[in-house]
Design an enzyme around this catalytic site. Structure first.
Site, PDB file in Angstrom:
ATOM      1  N   HIS A 130       8.133  -4.744   3.470  1.00 23.75           N
ATOM      2  CA  HIS A 130       8.548  -5.990   2.817  1.00 23.75           C
ATOM      3  C   HIS A 130       7.645  -7.143   3.244  1.00 23.75           C
ATOM      4  O   HIS A 130       6.885  -7.039   4.206  1.00 23.75           O
ATOM      5  CB  HIS A 130      10.005  -6.333   3.161  1.00 23.75           C
ATOM      6  CG  HIS A 130      10.227  -6.677   4.597  1.00 23.75           C
ATOM      7  ND1 HIS A 130      10.196  -5.741   5.612  1.00 23.75           N
ATOM      8  CD2 HIS A 130      10.489  -7.874   5.208  1.00 23.75           C
ATOM      9  CE1 HIS A 130      10.425  -6.327   6.774  1.00 23.75           C
ATOM     10  NE2 HIS A 130      10.592  -7.623   6.563  1.00 23.75           N
ATOM     11  N   ASP A 143       8.424 -11.259   4.146  1.00 23.31           N
ATOM     12  CA  ASP A 143       9.650 -11.941   4.566  1.00 23.31           C
ATOM     13  C   ASP A 143      10.230 -12.851   3.484  1.00 23.31           C
ATOM     14  O   ASP A 143       9.531 -13.664   2.877  1.00 23.31           O
ATOM     15  CB  ASP A 143       9.387 -12.754   5.835  1.00 23.31           C
ATOM     16  CG  ASP A 143       9.198 -11.859   7.047  1.00 23.31           C
ATOM     17  OD1 ASP A 143       9.836 -10.789   7.096  1.00 23.31           O
ATOM     18  OD2 ASP A 143       8.415 -12.227   7.935  1.00 23.31           O
ATOM     19  N   HIS A 183       4.773  -5.815   5.844  1.00 21.75           N
ATOM     20  CA  HIS A 183       4.909  -5.201   7.164  1.00 21.75           C
ATOM     21  C   HIS A 183       6.108  -4.272   7.181  1.00 21.75           C
ATOM     22  O   HIS A 183       7.029  -4.396   6.367  1.00 21.75           O
ATOM     23  CB  HIS A 183       4.997  -6.252   8.265  1.00 21.75           C
ATOM     24  CG  HIS A 183       6.196  -7.144   8.184  1.00 21.75           C
ATOM     25  ND1 HIS A 183       6.308  -8.190   7.283  1.00 21.75           N
ATOM     26  CD2 HIS A 183       7.357  -7.150   8.886  1.00 21.75           C
ATOM     27  CE1 HIS A 183       7.466  -8.801   7.442  1.00 21.75           C
ATOM     28  NE2 HIS A 183       8.134  -8.175   8.402  1.00 21.75           N
ATOM     29  N   ARG A 205      11.401 -14.298  16.665  1.00 20.65           N
ATOM     30  CA  ARG A 205      10.662 -14.533  15.427  1.00 20.65           C
ATOM     31  C   ARG A 205      10.834 -15.961  14.935  1.00 20.65           C
ATOM     32  O   ARG A 205      11.917 -16.535  15.026  1.00 20.65           O
ATOM     33  CB  ARG A 205      11.150 -13.569  14.341  1.00 20.65           C
ATOM     34  CG  ARG A 205      10.283 -13.576  13.096  1.00 20.65           C
ATOM     35  CD  ARG A 205      10.869 -12.691  12.013  1.00 20.65           C
ATOM     36  NE  ARG A 205      11.763 -13.445  11.121  1.00 20.65           N
ATOM     37  CZ  ARG A 205      12.264 -12.953   9.983  1.00 20.65           C
ATOM     38  NH1 ARG A 205      12.000 -11.715   9.636  1.00 20.65           N
ATOM     39  NH2 ARG A 205      13.040 -13.707   9.236  1.00 20.65           N
TER      40      ARG A 205
END
Length: 349
Positions: A171, A173, A325, A340
């Site tokens: 995907h 983000d 990723h 993150r």
């Protein structure tokens, strides 16, 4: 191992200059840089005194770094991870707040390689957030609460008893947002003894290697992206149980071009992903499925990818506008903890 810099206070800079030849003679063959602005690189030796002036020697962990920052260039080395995507930036300590010129150089490397990696970084939350803000506005994730005191930093965790990992599917983000993020930074806090690598894929190459006929077919197509697509929602379940935001049940739907133009490089990228894209505008899911299935498989071909092995203190920074990723879920029984942040982007076009 090369001497990366000599760090002096501005008041003493003039006095130090007359010792340059003497020190150079003692360090034949090594790269020496004098900088009154105080350059900070990875590993520091104790201060010593030359003629009453305090001098701190700084060691750079690379033998192939760029020329010194005092000569106008950053002292880091770039090592490619694969022929298609990814590069490690070596010989820099991000906790030392690199200057604007160094940040600019990092951004250029990032734009060239889609994702960059740093090793052995000691960045507690405040410094991690400060570094991220050098590249843009940090935005909050819509589903999960941030860590204590830092709502912009979300924990990406898989515990020993859990079987699903967060985001464990190819995907980019939050493509389901009307304005999806420009980039994402992820830093490793705890890693398993093996496994837990992350794959990255170059979606510029995914587009550029399509036939001319397929490119013509895709021009003008709009993809519908949904936050509640089943495969990706399952990867959030464990984190939502204890850390969900009040609005976590909200569903997000966005429409973006299948082929987007990168606002900084001008290159075209294939902007769909198996985690969020459900169909094409004005088409049903069943009608969209054959073409989407082909594109999903095409954009993650091995020759478009690289694989990154995490260590504590490793940091990855990827460009969501041209990169997919996929964190690999191959470490059952062990704990993996990451932090993150995401950076605000623009509306795809």
């Amino acid at each position: 191992m090369a001497i990366g810099a000599i760090d002096v206070t501005s008041a003493a800079a003039g006095k130090v200059s007359k010792y340059l030849l003497a020190i150079s003679a003692l360090l034949v063959g090594e790269m020496i840089a004098f900088n009154a602005a105080s350059i900070c690189l990875p590993r520091r030796l104790p201060d010593f005194v030359v003629g009453g002036v305090s001098v701190a020697m700084v060691i750079c962990n690379t033998s192939q770094g760029r020329q010194s920052a005092a000569m106008g260039e950053p002292g880091f080395h770039v090592r490619r991870l694969s022929g298609s995507i990814g590069a490690e930036i070596l010989g820099i300590d991000l906790a030392c707040e690199p200057g604007d010129n160094v940040i600019g150089e990092i951004r250029q490397v990032w734009l060239e390689h889609n994702v960059v990696f740093f090793r052995d970084q000691d960045l507690p939350p405040a410094k991690f957030l400060a570094f991220a803000r050098r590249f843009g506005e940090v935005v909050e994730y819509p589903f999960i609460k941030g860590i204590d005191g830092f709502p912009e930093i979300i924990p990406v965790i898989k515990l020993e008893h859990e079987t699903k990992n967060f985001g464990g599917i190819w995907h980019t983000d939050t493509a389901y947002l009307e304005i999806p993020p420009m980039g994402t930074m992820l830093i490793a806090r705890e890693v398993p003894p093996y496994g837990g690598d992350t794959l990255f894929a170059n979606t510029y190459l995914a587009y550029e290697t399509l036939s001319d006929g397929m490119k013509r077919m895709l021009e003008g197509l709009i993809a519908v992206n949904h936050s509640a697509k089943a495969d990706v929602t399952r990867t959030r379940e464990d984190r939502l149980r204890g850390g969900a935001k009040a609005e976590a049940k909200k569903e997000y739907i966005s429409e973006h071009p299948v082929v987007r133009t990168h606002p900084e490089t001008g290159r075209k990228a294939l902007y769909i992903n198996v985690g969020h894209t459900v169909r094409f505008r004005n088409m049903t899911e069943a009608e969209s499925a054959p073409l989407l299935s082909f594109l999903f498989e095409h954009q993650t071909k091995p020759e478009f990818t690289c694989r990154f092995n995490w260590r504590v203190g490793s940091l990855a920074f990827w460009d969501n506008r041209c990169t997919l990723h996929n964190p690999i879920n191959d470490y059952h029984g062990f704990r993996r903890v990451m932090h993150r942040v995401t950076l605000a982007g623009d509306r795809p076009h």
